[in-house]
Design a protein around this motif. Structure first.
Motif, PDB file in Angstrom:
ATOM      1  N   GLN A   1     -22.362 -37.538  39.613  1.00 36.62           N
ATOM      2  CA  GLN A   1     -23.535 -38.140  40.244  1.00 36.62           C
ATOM      3  C   GLN A   1     -24.372 -37.152  41.043  1.00 36.62           C
ATOM      4  OE1 GLN A   1     -22.519 -41.378  42.827  1.00 36.62           O
ATOM      5  NE2 GLN A   1     -24.629 -41.701  43.467  1.00 36.62           N
TER       6      GLN A   1
ATOM      7  N   GLU B   1     -23.206 -42.025  37.017  1.00 33.12           N
ATOM      8  CA  GLU B   1     -24.467 -42.157  37.769  1.00 33.12           C
ATOM      9  C   GLU B   1     -25.270 -40.856  37.712  1.00 33.12           C
ATOM     10  OE1 GLU B   1     -25.372 -44.886  39.767  1.00 33.12           O
ATOM     11  OE2 GLU B   1     -23.510 -45.899  40.313  1.00 33.12           O
TER      12      GLU B   1
ATOM     13  N   SER C   1     -28.784 -41.194  39.725  1.00 36.75           N
ATOM     14  CA  SER C   1     -29.078 -42.034  40.883  1.00 36.75           C
ATOM     15  C   SER C   1     -29.429 -41.221  42.129  1.00 36.75           C
ATOM     16  CB  SER C   1     -27.948 -43.023  41.158  1.00 36.75           C
ATOM     17  OG  SER C   1     -26.737 -42.359  41.209  1.00 36.75           O
TER      18      SER C   1
ATOM     19  N   SER D   1     -23.246 -46.792  35.861  1.00 34.24           N
ATOM     20  CA  SER D   1     -24.410 -46.884  36.740  1.00 34.24           C
ATOM     21  C   SER D   1     -24.424 -48.207  37.469  1.00 34.24           C
ATOM     22  CB  SER D   1     -25.684 -46.745  35.911  1.00 34.24           C
ATOM     23  OG  SER D   1     -26.810 -46.864  36.748  1.00 34.24           O
TER      24      SER D   1
END
Lengths: 250, 288
Positions: free
Chosen positions: A87, A165, A168, A197
């Motif tokens: 992420q 993710e 994000s 996600s």
């Protein structure tokens, strides 16, 4: 495009001490498919990905990847076939290593030659100019760092990419660029994706099928088209979908 | 303080600039922003670096050195903020104009119970006994929909969830009953379902108490569904100010600024699946 299942998970259970974070989860991802896992924080979605990548060794159930049953430990060949993108591009790159060092490391671990052309190609594939090769992470923007992380995953030419993710932490305009890149790479190289996600729109855009998770359980598996048609079956999936459409004044 | 007439704006800002004087030159974080705030929900959207958070901080005089805040006019309910002595500005801060930050994890004091922090916020602005402040705080926790307020009062920041922490922060900011609340990404660290609960609390405050809310966010969908008006910022400038509903109105797209269109275009949309998302092309002329 597909040659049978790439990943099969059956009755997966993960506990951390007293908390049971993944509960009896089963799903299958076909080769060449893009599969989404959505849920709120604490739903266990990232834990599933970490189990698949071999980062979490404490689990029970059956995990079969590319036809081979997986144990808690994975060998080098596995990591060559399965790579992960995390992420936070600010946390997943070593701050004291240049882009060149970062990309050379997987090659050194796996004893792969042709460093020069491979690194050059990896940079080109993710749309970074060669001038970036000797830069440090702090000299790159968030989107550029995430491109480096994707290049690092792709340099081993894996068949499966696990994406936790991946956009994000990025602005929407940069998110669009990274998602387009991931889409293009998948169709060029026939990659299999699992995308985790919390953003239903991102999963709807990127995936063919998806699983909605809540408190460790797989609540509902559906086609992406079901999401666009606003036609999930379970209460929780409906609630999540409604909540993602924004605020409603009653 | 005299009560301002209902139609007088709460806040009037003209040509706001925030500059940081660095050894390598002046970084201009906000470049000439003007707006007025009434008893409404005003959204400020933009990407990182657009100056949206700096705008919120500039209003509260929270820009650290070497930054400086310049403006032609900055008026809160008829009072000139620019001419005001610092001490008076500080009295205004928290009592009349307040701000909720993004992340409760980093904004709450880890070594004081959350209840005591709320009570402290009350006692800073009002003459009140400890007991009265405690009662007020418990009532406030209840107002932000926290179950068992008496139990939560005794908890420390690490013992509460993200959504609860954010509600505690809101309780702390609202206990002084400010007229203006600046909320800087108040819900982006939260899950969608919790996010809606927090928004509902903010929404009720605007509707019931007539508070003015400045809602800073990067989430266009959220701002469009929650706010009355929206300022779209890029590179420290307002690209346009529009009624929030028009962000979703396909018929109004012809009037939109290309940057707003670009931002909307690069969002994945469940209703219109495309192979490729639109990417943003930025025009240097926008900042001219």
């Amino acid at each position: 495009m597909n040659g049978g299942p790439a990943i099969t998970v059956e009755h997966l259970n993960v506990s951390f001490g007293d908390s049971h974070v993944v509960r009896d989860l089963s799903f299958t991802v076909q080769e060449g498919e893009s599969y989404g896992i959505v849920g709120e924080s604490g739903s266990g979605k990232s834990t599933v990905l970490r189990v698949l990548a071999g980062l979490n060794r404490d689990w029970s159930g059956t995990v079969t990847i590319l036809g081979e049953a997986q144990g808690p430990r994975r060998d080098k060949a596995f990591h060559r076939a399965v790579q992960m993108v995390f992420q936070d591009p600010y946390g997943s790159l070593h701050p004291k290593k240049t882009v060149d060092d970062t990309l050379a490391e997987p090659l050194a671990i796996h004893g792969i030659g042709d460093r020069e052309p491979r690194i050059a190609r990896a940079l080109k594939d993710v749309g970074l100019p060669m001038a970036f090769r000797y830069r440090y992470p702090h000299q790159l923007s968030g989107g550029q760092r995430q491109r480096v992380a994707i290049a690092r995953a792709l340099i081993l030419e894996p068949g499966i990419l696990l994406l936790d993710e991946p956009t994000s932490a990025l602005d929407v305009s940069i998110q669009a660029e990274v998602l387009n890149l991931l889409q293009a790479l998948r169709s060029e190289r026939r990659l299999t994706y699992i995308l985790v996600s919390h953003d239903l729109a991102v999963v709807g855009h990127m995936c063919d099928r998806l699983m909605v998770m809540q408190l460790g359980k797989g609540v509902e598996e559906m086609q992406a088209a079901t999401l666009s048609a606003r036609a999930p079956v379970t209460e929780y999936a409906k609630e999540l979908l409604t909540a993602s459409e924004g605020f409603r004044r009653s | 303080m005299s009560i301002a007439p209902a139609d007088q704006p709460l806040l009037e800002i003209d040509n706001l600039r925030v500059n940081f004087n660095t050894p390598t030159g002046i970084v201009r974080a906000v470049r000439g922003l003007s707006f007025t705030l009434g008893r409404e929900r005003l959204g400020i959207v933009g990407e990182s670096g657009s100056g949206k958070s700096m705008t919120g901080r500039a209003i509260l005089d929270l820009i650290p050195w070497p930054g400086e805040v310049l403006a032609d006019r900055m008026v809160y309910r008829g009072q000139d903020l620019l001419a005001m002595p610092r001490a008076e500005r500080r009295r205004l801060r928290g009592r009349h104009i307040s701000m909720v930050m993004q992340d409760p994890k980093f904004s709450l004091n880890p070594v004081v119970t959350v209840g005591e922090q709320i009570a402290e916020a009350y006692r800073v602005h009002h003459r009140a006994s400890r007991r009265e402040a405690r009662e007020r705080s418990l009532a406030m926790l209840e107002a932000v929909k926290i179950r068992e307020p008496a139990r939560v009062y005794e908890l420390y920041a690490h013992e509460v969830s993200g959504g609860m922490g954010q509600r505690i922060m809101i309780a702390m900011m609202l206990i002084a009953e400010p007229d203006i609340l600046i909320a800087d990404e108040p819900t982006s660290a939260l899950d969608v379902t919790v996010q809606l609960q927090v928004l509902k609390i903010l929404d009720d405050l605007v509707t019931d108490r007539g508070m003015g809310l400045i809602f800073i966010s990067h989430d266009l969908h959220l701002v469009q569904s929650f706010c009355d008006r929206v300022i779209v910022m890029y590179g420290g400038k307002a690209m346009e100010t529009l009624p929030a509903a028009e962000l979703a109105d396909a018929g109004a797209m012809a009037k939109r600024h290309p940057y707003t269109l670009g931002l909307l275009g690069c969002l994945p949309d469940l209703d219109h699946r495309r192979d490729k998302l639109q990417t943003l092309t930025r025009d240097p002329a926008w900042l001219a």
